[in-house]
Design a protein around this motif. Sequence first.
Motif, short mmCIF file in Angstrom:
data_model
loop_
_atom_site.label_atom_id
_atom_site.label_comp_id
_atom_site.label_asym_id
_atom_site.label_seq_id
_atom_site.Cartn_x
_atom_site.Cartn_y
_atom_site.Cartn_z
N THR A 26 0.84 -1.12 -0.17
CA THR A 26 0.18 0.14 0.08
C THR A 26 0.95 1.26 -0.25
O THR A 26 0.36 2.45 0.06
N SER A 100 1.41 -3.11 8.94
CA SER A 100 1.69 -3.54 7.75
C SER A 100 0.83 -4.96 7.65
O SER A 100 0.39 -5.29 6.52
N ASN A 103 -2.65 -4.40 6.78
CA ASN A 103 -2.79 -4.16 5.30
C ASN A 103 -2.74 -5.26 4.52
O ASN A 103 -3.47 -5.62 3.53
N THR A 323 -9.15 -0.54 6.77
CA THR A 323 -7.98 -0.18 5.90
C THR A 323 -7.45 1.21 5.81
O THR A 323 -6.36 1.62 5.96
N GLU A 327 -4.21 2.66 7.23
CA GLU A 327 -3.15 3.21 6.18
C GLU A 327 -2.97 4.83 6.28
O GLU A 327 -2.00 5.24 6.44
#
Length: 361
Positions: A26, A100, A103, A323, A327
């Motif tokens: 991402t 992470s 994600n 998400t 993020e």
Amino acid sequence: MKKTRLKGREIIAIVLLIIGFKLADTTPAQYAQEGKNAFWLMPIVSLLVMLPSFLLLMYLLKKYKDKNLIQLIFSILGKKVGVFMGFIIFLLSYLLLILSARNYTNQITMLYFPESPTTVIMFLFLTVIFFGAKRGLQAIGTATYITLPYLKLSILVLAAAIIPKVVWLRIFPIFGDGLGTILLEGAKRGSIFFDLFILTIAYTAITSNKSFAKGIYFGGAIAFMEIIFFFLLYTTLFDYKSIDKIAFPFHDVTQYVNFGEFFTNVETFFMVFWLGAAFLRFVILIYFGSWLLGETLQLDEFEPLIFPLTLFVFPFSMIVENTITNELIFRNYLLSITTPVLIIFPIILWIVAKSKGALTK
């Protein structure tokens, strides 16, 4: 800890995997939020911000010769301050690993197993990572070295298939919303290269210090060029107005690929390699994270830490609701905090070492 030795080629493979693979997670989507069609320039700024401090750290490691990252910190700053700084470095790396992992799990769930609960996917993901990390440094290095050519070949095939579809004029305006935005946002995200700093924990585990230096410089340079090249492909494949709305650019790119009328929907082919790289990357990160903590706590054996550190990823990663929050808020904020820490701590080490006269030898 057993005196396991890696070869220079294996450290190159590890660097290429954990740094170069950022082109398929991402990271490009996060850069594009601010950089728009100029986001491919931002990693250049990120690297330029971090490079002096990293080179300074490598210089100190060369001077102290038989010390890894944490041992170097202890030797220069003493035990009490060394424990504090070592723990800060570990904590930042572990928190980034947790975010992470969430994600990657979200990507796997949404793109390939939409009917499966995220908790189940996370559990399976972490189970594979744990058993991989338990194999030890030698097995990890060998597996990465053997697997990497196939992973890179899949990336090369994808690039070759996509290049005819790009529109190069989409790089304009060259600085997107402005040069100031590129410089500021690129600098704030300099910690995307945090993994290079973490890898210095293995400085004494390579066949020679020169092999380590050559491996990390060569691997880092190739990985950096891969990132820039693929970010540029994403920019020229998607238009200015949509680039910042794409959550998973790598997977969206695979939707554009087909090999004739009978070989469509080939994204499954790339999914296999992407999953393999994801598992290997987190095996490396959890192993090196355990190593960081073990050295900080001055444990004779750090391998027992692999299980609890892998286990704790599960509940902590599930705290974040989705998400977007993970993020754009948590990971973005953590990257911004981590960047100045990585810039400053090698400078502090150098100043203290210089004041002690340790660098004149």
